[in-house]
Enzyme design. Structure first.
Site, PDB file in Angstrom:
ATOM      1  CG  ASN A 108      -2.010  -1.011   1.161  1.00  0.00           C
ATOM      2  OD1 ASN A 108      -2.458  -1.372   0.073  1.00  0.00           O
ATOM      3  ND2 ASN A 108      -2.446  -1.492   2.316  1.00  0.00           N
ATOM      4  N   PRO A 146      -3.715 -12.150   7.324  1.00  0.00           N
ATOM      5  CG  PRO A 146      -2.110 -12.252   9.007  1.00  0.00           C
ATOM      6  CD  PRO A 146      -2.299 -12.498   7.546  1.00  0.00           C
ATOM      7  CG  ASP A 147      -9.067  -8.156   9.694  1.00  0.00           C
ATOM      8  OD1 ASP A 147      -8.585  -7.262  10.423  1.00  0.00           O
ATOM      9  OD2 ASP A 147     -10.072  -7.985   8.988  1.00  0.00           O
ATOM     10  CB  ILE A 148      -3.494  -7.076  12.389  1.00  0.00           C
ATOM     11  CG1 ILE A 148      -2.509  -7.873  11.533  1.00  0.00           C
ATOM     12  CG2 ILE A 148      -2.881  -6.745  13.741  1.00  0.00           C
ATOM     13  CD1 ILE A 148      -1.249  -7.099  11.158  1.00  0.00           C
ATOM     14  CG  PHE A 183      -5.694   4.998  11.353  1.00  0.00           C
ATOM     15  CD1 PHE A 183      -5.375   6.261  10.885  1.00  0.00           C
ATOM     16  CD2 PHE A 183      -5.511   4.719  12.700  1.00  0.00           C
ATOM     17  CE1 PHE A 183      -4.862   7.235  11.744  1.00  0.00           C
ATOM     18  CE2 PHE A 183      -5.004   5.669  13.564  1.00  0.00           C
ATOM     19  CZ  PHE A 183      -4.680   6.945  13.084  1.00  0.00           C
ATOM     20  CE  LYS A 237     -11.369  -4.738   9.051  1.00  0.00           C
ATOM     21  NZ  LYS A 237     -10.635  -5.793   8.338  1.00  0.00           N
ATOM     22  CG  ASP A 286      -6.749  -5.509   2.486  1.00  0.00           C
ATOM     23  OD1 ASP A 286      -6.653  -5.442   3.724  1.00  0.00           O
ATOM     24  OD2 ASP A 286      -7.235  -4.597   1.788  1.00  0.00           O
ATOM     25  CE  LYS A 290     -10.501  -0.972   8.630  1.00  0.00           C
ATOM     26  NZ  LYS A 290      -9.352  -0.306   7.961  1.00  0.00           N
TER      27      LYS A 290
END
Length: 396
Positions: free
Chosen positions: A208, A302-304, A322, A340, A276, A336
């Site tokens: 990114n 992994p979705d931290i 963020f 999350k 992602d 989001k």
């Protein structure tokens, strides 16, 4: 507030050096011990005898004092103080600090220390406004150096404007603030920052667009409020701040592991721009051009943020994510936050027209359970300070 504290006072060479005499007197009146250091040019404006008489201690001027160097006296001086104060901090001394130079006793002490430093700049208005000085100041502030002043007014050179050293009572107040325990004293806080790099082969990667500037500023702001900061950073283009525990990573999976290792913490702020996806079929050697094309298979990283937000035992009291969006910013960021499971989302519009991605400013919306709060566009350092104060208030 300063009683029983030891202040290492470095006096730079400028007409404002005479104010250092009054500062020493006021510090001694309040029970502080003052160890004076003078640059050679400072002695052109005030005498070492005057400084020593007011401080009640000998003045240190030379880097290689043969009566002390067997015990590395210049290193010891930099470590025993509760705070280092530079007054006046001249343009030259600030430049040497920003460049990491150690040419005399004063600059060597400033480079060898892990003690907090407070500068009271004093110089001609043109010098203060010069781009080089502004760059040096920004570098020093990113490194965690505190400042007080300068003030605006008439100068000894006959000009008018910003550059006058702060008055002794203003410096004393700044010293008291620097020595006071901040609202996050004793609190352990995690901050992630920068991009992650997901390898295609040993020389190519996907990532990114992120400089890491906002996360770095936030880590510094939390540090300045007294927090013990664990700073997990990807390969950012800005250096990490001083005074924090730095953990460097490359990939999203490495960042996930570093975050897990840092827990438990009281607050976790996920400012990193984590990729992602990763390349599932990354090549072990460089893929050569003309080798028949390049086909990439992707796997989700992994979705931290979600992983930490949805922890049971050991979940931080406050989890902040963020959301960098290019359209429907509030709607996407609100969704989001719910998806999350974090407490807050800091949302911003990073579409190319804003100039925010990679720039020095940010315009964010803080989304909480109570709704969305728009903040005006401001420098990333100020966004960080404002968010850090909100975190401190939330932790109580």
């Amino acid at each position: 507030m300063v009683a029983g504290k030891r202040i290492l006072l470095i006096i730079g060479g400028g007409i404002a050096a005479y104010k250092a005499l009054d500062l020493i007197r006021r510090l001694r009146e309040r029970g502080a011990a003052v160890t004076p250091v003078m640059t050679r040019s400072a002695a052109e404006f005030v005498t070492p005898l005057s400084v020593a008489a007011l401080a009640g201690e000998a003045v240190h001027q030379e880097l290689f004092d043969l009566t002390q160097e067997a015990e590395m006296g210049h290193i010891a001086l930099s470590r025993v103080a509760d705070l280092i104060v530079v007054a006046p901090a001249t343009a030259d001394l600030m430049a040497r600090m920003a460049g990491g130079r150690a040419e005399d006793l004063a600059s060597t002490l400033l480079l060898a220390t892990d003690t907090r430093v407070l500068l009271a700049p004093a110089m001609n208005v043109r010098m203060w406004q010069h781009p080089a000085t502004r760059r040096n100041l920004a570098t020093l502030q990113r490194d965690g150096v505190l400042t007080v002043g300068p003030n605006e007014g008439d100068m000894a050179c006959g000009e008018f404007g910003p550059g006058r050293m702060a008055e002794p009572m203003e410096i004393l107040a700044a010293i008291e603030r620097a020595l006071a325990a901040g609202p996050l004293a004793g609190r352990r806080v995690l901050v992630t920052s920068g991009p992650t790099h997901e390898p295609i082969d040993p020389v190519r990667y996907i990532a990114n667009r992120s400089s890491g500037a906002q996360g770095t500023a936030l880590a510094a702001a939390l540090r300045d409020l007294g927090a013990q900061v664990v700073f997990v950073t990807g390969p950012a283009s800005v250096p990490p701040p001083a005074g924090v525990e730095v953990v460097r990573v490359e990939t999203a999976r490495e960042m996930m592991a570093a975050v897990e290792a840092a827990l438990p913490v009281e607050a976790a702020v996920f400012a990193a721009a984590v990729a992602d996806w990763r390349v599932a079929n990354a090549a072990a050697s460089k893929v050569k051009k003309g080798s028949g094309g390049l086909s990439l298979d992707f796997a989700e990283n992994p979705d931290i943020l979600a992983s930490v937000s949805r922890r049971g035992e050991g979940r931080p009291r406050l989890v902040v994510g963020f959301a960098a969006e290019t359209d429907d910013v509030i709607a996407h960021a609100t969704a989001k936050r719910a998806r999350k499971g974090c407490d807050w989302i800091v949302a911003n519009d990073v579409s190319p027209a804003t100039g925010i991605m990679g720039g020095s400013e940010n315009a964010v919306t803080l989304i909480t359970a109570e709704g969305a709060e728009d903040w005006p566009r401001m420098g990333k350092d100020e966004v960080a300070r404002r968010l850090a104060r909100r975190i401190a208030d939330a932790l109580g």
